[in-house]
Design an enzyme around this catalytic site. Structure first.
Site, PDB file in Angstrom:
ATOM      1  N   HIS A  16      58.872  53.480  13.160  1.00 55.69           N
ATOM      2  CA  HIS A  16      58.988  54.583  12.278  1.00 55.69           C
ATOM      3  C   HIS A  16      58.291  54.730  10.999  1.00 55.69           C
ATOM      4  O   HIS A  16      58.279  53.473  10.223  1.00 55.69           O
ATOM      5  CB  HIS A  16      60.298  54.901  12.298  1.00 55.69           C
ATOM      6  CG  HIS A  16      61.140  55.614  13.280  1.00 55.69           C
ATOM      7  ND1 HIS A  16      60.903  56.772  13.968  1.00 55.69           N
ATOM      8  CD2 HIS A  16      62.048  54.994  13.952  1.00 55.69           C
ATOM      9  CE1 HIS A  16      61.626  57.027  15.014  1.00 55.69           C
ATOM     10  NE2 HIS A  16      62.295  55.960  15.101  1.00 55.69           N
ATOM     11  N   HIS A  47      67.845  56.312  15.170  1.00 51.78           N
ATOM     12  CA  HIS A  47      68.354  55.007  14.814  1.00 51.78           C
ATOM     13  C   HIS A  47      68.892  55.372  13.652  1.00 51.78           C
ATOM     14  O   HIS A  47      70.196  55.126  13.218  1.00 51.78           O
ATOM     15  CB  HIS A  47      67.519  54.022  14.969  1.00 51.78           C
ATOM     16  CG  HIS A  47      67.457  53.130  16.084  1.00 51.78           C
ATOM     17  ND1 HIS A  47      66.687  53.503  17.157  1.00 51.78           N
ATOM     18  CD2 HIS A  47      67.794  51.809  16.437  1.00 51.78           C
ATOM     19  CE1 HIS A  47      66.468  52.851  18.067  1.00 51.78           C
ATOM     20  NE2 HIS A  47      67.318  51.803  17.873  1.00 51.78           N
TER      21      HIS A  47
END
Length: 399
Positions: free
Chosen positions: A213, A166
């Site tokens: 993350h 991302h």
């Protein structure tokens, strides 16, 4: 340096960021218990729908198939939102790194802004995403565990964490767009830089907020993308001339990405990484073939050979807005129709070829079915978006 890296990889850092933004795990003893303040009690609804999906049979099987420590079983915990602003801001920002954004923004750029920009964005996006996806399955770094982190995106828990694709995609798209537009349009560079920084920062922070993350994954993704942009920038002019390549060029564009997808690194368990990678490479291959078709059959004018600042960005008028939305609506409807049609046809052919029951959803995960059907589907989508949609626009008098 080692201490800094360990601190950036600490799951507690992600958990602290979530708490600062008003995202908390629900009490395990009684998730229905009223919390402090009216905001906490009213904000339970967004989290209520997630546990039911996560505790389904399919999700339990997925969790049991993961190696120990990759995705703890406790990730199905409920959560409480105390700050709706951050919740919706980062959920929206997270969507800017998913398929729904790519299948809207990249075609919109092609149809309404500048095909030259679209071509560069697609090629750089495909390159960055492929490297990021492969790096995940090579490094095999785990995602943050829950607890202490609240995990909001259940589909991604089967993937590894390092680097954040991302973050890579957001950085690549925003700064490729910035660099490319400064070569063709006159506008305040500072404003463009601010938009690029804000866009990429929101997407990066959303990966922490959603618990997908660590900070090191995000920073690593940004640095890898910056390095790739710096290394490939001298060759960007070659991208502008891909459409004038030889007649054998489309064959290479199909064969090489399909080979890479079919020989994707083998994981210890099934994850959507291979499917997502196939989708990305196929869409890029289809778009590139579409650019070549446009040039070969002279379906659109060729971009400028030199890249001075051409003109100021035109003012947005009501007529331009209506025309742009009409072109986008017509185009996206055709793209979605093509995607659904080709997907159904390719699955039926593959199921028949391999003698698989059509209702067997698990069969889609088999290498010999997943890669071909994804590749054919999204190659068709890429060709449709870059070639057939502009032809339809021209036929309808929208150009």
């Amino acid at each position: 340096m080692a201490e800094l890296l360990r601190s950036l990889q600490d799951f507690q850092l992600v958990a602290r960021f979530q708490r600062r933004c008003g995202l908390f795990p629900a009490p395990e003893d009684d998730p229905r218990e009223k919390g402090e303040g009216h905001v906490e009690g009213a904000a339970r609804a967004p989290g209520d729908g997630h546990p039911s999906a996560a505790t389904s049979k399919g999700s339990r099987e997925l969790a049991n198939g993961l190696r120990r420590g990759a995705v703890p079983q406790a990730c199905i915990q409920k959560y409480i939102v105390k700050n709706y602003f951050y919740y919706y801001l980062f959920r929206f920002s997270a969507a800017l790194g998913q398929e729904v954004f790519y299948i809207t923004f990249l075609p919109f750029t092609q149809w309404n802004i500048d095909p030259y920009l679209s071509r560069r964005l697609v090629i750089i996006w495909v390159l960055v995403m492929y490297i990021g996806q492969v790096a995940k399955d090579v490094l095999k770094w785990p995602r943050p565990s829950s607890p202490p982190v609240v995990i909001l995106e259940k589909r991604m828990i089967a993937e590894y964490g390092m680097p954040s694709t991302h973050a890579m995609a957001a950085t690549a798209i925003s700064f490729t767009f910035l660099i490319s537009t400064t070569e063709r349009y006159e506008y305040p560079f500072v404003w463009g830089l601010m938009v690029a920084v804000v866009f990429s920062t929101l997407v990066c922070l959303s990966r922490l907020y959603t618990g997908m993350h660590t900070a090191l994954d995000v920073v690593g993704g940004v640095l890898i993308t910056a390095l790739l942009i710096a290394l490939t920038y001298p060759a960007w002019t070659l991208i502008d001339h891909l459409d004038s390549a030889s007649p054998l060029f489309p064959v290479c564009v199909i064969v090489v990405p399909f080979f890479l997808c079919y020989n994707y690194p083998v994981s210890d368990y099934y994850s959507p990484t291979r499917a997502d990678t196939t989708t990305i490479l196929a869409a890029g291959a289809g778009a590139t073939i579409g650019f070549w078709i446009n040039h070969f059959f002279q379906l659109e004018s060729k971009p400028m050979e030199t890249f001075p600042a051409l003109q100021n960005i035109p003012s947005l008028t009501f007529e331009m807005l209506v025309l742009g939305l009409t072109k986008f609506t017509v185009g996206i409807v055709l793209v979605l129709l093509v995607r659904q049609l080709v997907k159904n046809l390719s699955l039926q052919v593959l199921y028949s070829w391999f003698r698989v029951v059509i209702r067997n959803k698990e069969a889609r995960r088999r290498l010999e079915i997943e890669v071909p059907y994804k590749f054919v589907t999204y190659t068709s989508v890429g060709i449709c978006a870059t070639t057939f949609v502009p032809m339809l626009h021209k036929f309808l008098g929208l150009l």
